[in-house]
Design an enzyme around this catalytic site. Sequence first.
Site, PDB file in Angstrom:
ATOM      1  N   VAL A 125       0.840  -1.208   0.000  1.00  0.00           N
ATOM      2  CA  VAL A 125       0.000   0.000   0.000  1.00  0.00           C
ATOM      3  C   VAL A 125       0.871   1.253   0.000  1.00  0.00           C
ATOM      4  O   VAL A 125       0.634   2.194  -0.765  1.00  0.00           O
ATOM      5  CB  VAL A 125      -0.965   0.009   1.217  1.00  0.00           C
ATOM      6  CG1 VAL A 125      -1.740   1.321   1.273  1.00  0.00           C
ATOM      7  CG2 VAL A 125      -1.941  -1.160   1.147  1.00  0.00           C
TER       8      VAL A 125
ATOM      9  N   ARG B 281      13.596  -3.343   9.541  1.00  0.00           N
ATOM     10  CA  ARG B 281      13.825  -4.289   8.436  1.00  0.00           C
ATOM     11  C   ARG B 281      14.235  -3.574   7.156  1.00  0.00           C
ATOM     12  O   ARG B 281      15.069  -4.057   6.410  1.00  0.00           O
ATOM     13  CB  ARG B 281      12.560  -5.121   8.162  1.00  0.00           C
ATOM     14  CG  ARG B 281      12.333  -6.250   9.148  1.00  0.00           C
ATOM     15  CD  ARG B 281      11.092  -7.044   8.761  1.00  0.00           C
ATOM     16  NE  ARG B 281       9.867  -6.238   8.865  1.00  0.00           N
ATOM     17  CZ  ARG B 281       9.147  -6.082   9.973  1.00  0.00           C
ATOM     18  NH1 ARG B 281       9.526  -6.699  11.077  1.00  0.00           N
ATOM     19  NH2 ARG B 281       8.060  -5.337   9.989  1.00  0.00           N
TER      20      ARG B 281
ATOM     21  N   CYS C 239     -10.756  -1.572   1.760  1.00  0.00           N
ATOM     22  CA  CYS C 239     -10.794  -1.504   0.293  1.00  0.00           C
ATOM     23  C   CYS C 239     -12.141  -1.971  -0.274  1.00  0.00           C
ATOM     24  O   CYS C 239     -12.670  -1.380  -1.226  1.00  0.00           O
ATOM     25  CB  CYS C 239      -9.664  -2.339  -0.300  1.00  0.00           C
ATOM     26  SG  CYS C 239      -9.366  -3.881   0.558  1.00  0.00           S
TER      27      CYS C 239
ATOM     28  N   HIS D  68     -10.107  -6.014  -6.659  1.00  0.00           N
ATOM     29  CA  HIS D  68     -11.199  -6.683  -5.961  1.00  0.00           C
ATOM     30  C   HIS D  68     -12.463  -6.570  -6.820  1.00  0.00           C
ATOM     31  O   HIS D  68     -12.766  -5.490  -7.355  1.00  0.00           O
ATOM     32  CB  HIS D  68     -11.469  -6.021  -4.606  1.00  0.00           C
ATOM     33  CG  HIS D  68     -10.446  -6.316  -3.546  1.00  0.00           C
ATOM     34  ND1 HIS D  68      -9.302  -7.040  -3.763  1.00  0.00           N
ATOM     35  CD2 HIS D  68     -10.429  -5.977  -2.215  1.00  0.00           C
ATOM     36  CE1 HIS D  68      -8.613  -7.135  -2.624  1.00  0.00           C
ATOM     37  NE2 HIS D  68      -9.268  -6.502  -1.683  1.00  0.00           N
TER      38      HIS D  68
HETATM   39  P1  NAP Z   1       2.900  -5.060   3.614  1.00  0.00           P
HETATM   40  O1  NAP Z   1       3.097  -5.108   2.149  1.00  0.00           O
HETATM   41  O2  NAP Z   1       3.190  -6.251   4.425  1.00  0.00           O
HETATM   42  O3  NAP Z   1       3.750  -3.802   4.179  1.00  0.00           O
HETATM   43  C1  NAP Z   1       3.792  -3.457   5.524  1.00  0.00           C
HETATM   44  C2  NAP Z   1       4.524  -2.136   5.694  1.00  0.00           C
HETATM   45  O4  NAP Z   1       4.464  -1.738   7.073  1.00  0.00           O
HETATM   46  C3  NAP Z   1       6.004  -2.215   5.336  1.00  0.00           C
HETATM   47  O5  NAP Z   1       6.431  -0.972   4.829  1.00  0.00           O
HETATM   48  C4  NAP Z   1       6.649  -2.472   6.703  1.00  0.00           C
HETATM   49  O6  NAP Z   1       7.985  -2.035   6.769  1.00  0.00           O
HETATM   50  C5  NAP Z   1       5.782  -1.568   7.559  1.00  0.00           C
HETATM   51  N1  NAP Z   1       5.846  -1.929   8.960  1.00  0.00           N
HETATM   52  C6  NAP Z   1       5.436  -3.097   9.526  1.00  0.00           C
HETATM   53  N2  NAP Z   1       5.673  -3.072  10.862  1.00  0.00           N
HETATM   54  C7  NAP Z   1       6.226  -1.862  11.127  1.00  0.00           C
HETATM   55  C8  NAP Z   1       6.705  -1.241  12.309  1.00  0.00           C
HETATM   56  N3  NAP Z   1       6.647  -1.847  13.501  1.00  0.00           N
HETATM   57  N4  NAP Z   1       7.207   0.016  12.219  1.00  0.00           N
HETATM   58  C9  NAP Z   1       7.273   0.639  11.017  1.00  0.00           C
HETATM   59  N5  NAP Z   1       6.852   0.095   9.848  1.00  0.00           N
HETATM   60  C10 NAP Z   1       6.332  -1.137   9.913  1.00  0.00           C
HETATM   61  O7  NAP Z   1       1.404  -4.682   3.960  1.00  0.00           O
HETATM   62  P2  NAP Z   1       0.345  -3.801   3.145  1.00  0.00           P
HETATM   63  O8  NAP Z   1      -0.442  -4.669   2.281  1.00  0.00           O
HETATM   64  O9  NAP Z   1       1.030  -2.620   2.539  1.00  0.00           O
HETATM   65  O10 NAP Z   1      -0.633  -3.346   4.310  1.00  0.00           O
HETATM   66  C11 NAP Z   1      -0.211  -2.559   5.385  1.00  0.00           C
HETATM   67  C12 NAP Z   1      -1.408  -2.182   6.231  1.00  0.00           C
HETATM   68  O11 NAP Z   1      -2.248  -1.326   5.458  1.00  0.00           O
HETATM   69  C13 NAP Z   1      -2.290  -3.368   6.625  1.00  0.00           C
HETATM   70  O12 NAP Z   1      -1.859  -3.983   7.806  1.00  0.00           O
HETATM   71  C14 NAP Z   1      -3.630  -2.714   6.782  1.00  0.00           C
HETATM   72  O13 NAP Z   1      -3.794  -2.222   8.083  1.00  0.00           O
HETATM   73  C15 NAP Z   1      -3.584  -1.592   5.793  1.00  0.00           C
HETATM   74  N6  NAP Z   1      -4.307  -1.966   4.563  1.00  0.00           N
HETATM   75  C16 NAP Z   1      -5.451  -1.344   4.327  1.00  0.00           C
HETATM   76  C17 NAP Z   1      -6.179  -1.672   3.223  1.00  0.00           C
HETATM   77  C18 NAP Z   1      -7.467  -1.024   3.016  1.00  0.00           C
HETATM   78  O14 NAP Z   1      -8.376  -1.739   2.713  1.00  0.00           O
HETATM   79  N7  NAP Z   1      -7.601   0.272   3.145  1.00  0.00           N
HETATM   80  C19 NAP Z   1      -5.762  -2.626   2.339  1.00  0.00           C
HETATM   81  C20 NAP Z   1      -4.572  -3.283   2.581  1.00  0.00           C
HETATM   82  C21 NAP Z   1      -3.864  -2.917   3.719  1.00  0.00           C
HETATM   83  P3  NAP Z   1       9.236  -3.056   6.592  1.00  0.00           P
HETATM   84  O15 NAP Z   1       9.586  -3.035   5.129  1.00  0.00           O
HETATM   85  O16 NAP Z   1      10.308  -2.387   7.411  1.00  0.00           O
HETATM   86  O17 NAP Z   1       8.823  -4.382   7.096  1.00  0.00           O
HETATM   87  O1  3JN Z   2      -7.607  -8.541   2.577  1.00  0.00           O
HETATM   88  C1  3JN Z   2      -7.936  -7.564   1.894  1.00  0.00           C
HETATM   89  O2  3JN Z   2      -8.252  -7.672   0.710  1.00  0.00           O
HETATM   90  C2  3JN Z   2      -7.976  -6.235   2.518  1.00  0.00           C
HETATM   91  C3  3JN Z   2      -7.218  -6.213   3.765  1.00  0.00           C
HETATM   92  C4  3JN Z   2      -7.179  -5.183   4.568  1.00  0.00           C
HETATM   93  C5  3JN Z   2      -6.467  -5.249   5.830  1.00  0.00           C
HETATM   94  C6  3JN Z   2      -5.413  -6.150   5.982  1.00  0.00           C
HETATM   95  C7  3JN Z   2      -4.777  -6.247   7.208  1.00  0.00           C
HETATM   96  C8  3JN Z   2      -5.180  -5.479   8.278  1.00  0.00           C
HETATM   97  C9  3JN Z   2      -6.859  -4.436   6.893  1.00  0.00           C
HETATM   98  C10 3JN Z   2      -7.916  -3.410   6.690  1.00  0.00           C
HETATM   99  O3  3JN Z   2      -7.622  -2.432   6.020  1.00  0.00           O
HETATM  100  O4  3JN Z   2      -9.034  -3.556   7.181  1.00  0.00           O
HETATM  101  C11 3JN Z   2      -6.225  -4.587   8.119  1.00  0.00           C
HETATM  102  C12 3JN Z   2      -6.643  -3.786   9.299  1.00  0.00           C
HETATM  103  O5  3JN Z   2      -6.144  -2.680   9.417  1.00  0.00           O
HETATM  104  O6  3JN Z   2      -7.452  -4.294  10.096  1.00  0.00           O
END
Ligand code: NAP
Ligand code: 3JN
Length: 338
Positions: free
Chosen positions: A15, A40, A129, A243
Amino acid sequence: MQGYNVAVVGATGVVGTEMIKVLEETKFPVAKLLPLASERSAGSRIEYNGENVKVELLTEESFKGIHIALFSAGSSVSEKYAPIAAASGAVVIDNTSFFRMDPNVPLVVPEVNAHDVRKHQGIIANPNCSTAQMVLPLLPIHEHFKIKRVVVSTYQATSGAGKEAMDEMLNQTISIVNGNGPTKPKKFTKQIAFNVIPHIDSFLENGFTKEEMKMTNETKKIFGDDSIEVVANCVRVPAFIGHSEALNIETEKPFDIEKVRELIAGVPNVRVMDDVATNTYPTPADCVETNDTLVGRIRRDFSVPNGIALFCVSNNLRKGAAFNAVQIAFELVNQELI
Ligand code: NAP
Ligand code: 3JN
């Protein structure tokens, strides 16, 4: 002001990477970009506007002089650091579920409730999303014909579960194609390659998953209308990006289905692709390069007195996350709230 100092928390994630791309593409007035991540990947570099920018370690001191902080590093990171960022004077736009249902935090999809941005007290939430894309075709239907109930079935891409989940699907697919059978599931509970999984996020006592209940609760909050009933079935499918959602919508008032099609086409950032005579309807492959939500298969649902069925597809990393967040940032600027 020349521009705004923007921090991206989770800048190396799926993201966060998309957020940086969308900031660049939309020419958001960024004075300084601060990519933040964990130990990391602190020290690694990302590309922004032709520059090579160093990723810094997220600490409590990170937000000094920051005007806008885009968070997407998971709920626990937002829980701890979003209030710190807000106390430092930044406006936080949070992509996690942590603050979404907090009554003091606006939950915003700008096409629907941009006016709620001005109620912020330092934190604004971005919806899940699956909710973000769904509320776009629902918007004019609710405005004109009042929605009673929505039944939604999702077909969610693996990028919604992050970088490791996408790798798991790819490696499992390669392993099967090479005749070595599926690799062991890690990010998913079951095999995802050549399969579908009716399970996204954890199960709740009521039998639904958290993902499903997010769609129900967030839709009510975004429309500011608790009377809209939403029941969701969320399913993971082996697509990388995009999606898809099949919606069945029941309205209070009668409608003309051609008028419904016309109204949906009028929603900003929505594109109707709907001509079955030419096999025109959206698929996830159509949404990878666009911020638009694509809508097709608009037809009357004959099973109820006032029913509409449709299919919509959107890039989950864009309207579902990064694009919506940057749209909120533009609202802060355009409504002179920052
Ligand atoms: P991802 O590809 O696994 O990336 C996670 C990111 O968070 C990486 O940049 C990671 O950094 C960083 N991170 C993890 N732990 C951390 C910490 N303790 N301190 C600082 N940075 C940290 O995951 P993603 O798919 O981008 O999703 C990330 C989050 O966005 C999800 O957990 C969710 O809450 C939210 N999300 C929202 C939606 C939505 O529907 N709006 C959709 C998908 C995700 P490193 O490279 O250092 O590990
Ligand atoms: O799985 C998907 O397609 C959307 C995932 C969203 C997501 C993944 C991990 C943690 C969320 C979210 O945005 O609701 C979270 C979270 O923040 O709870």
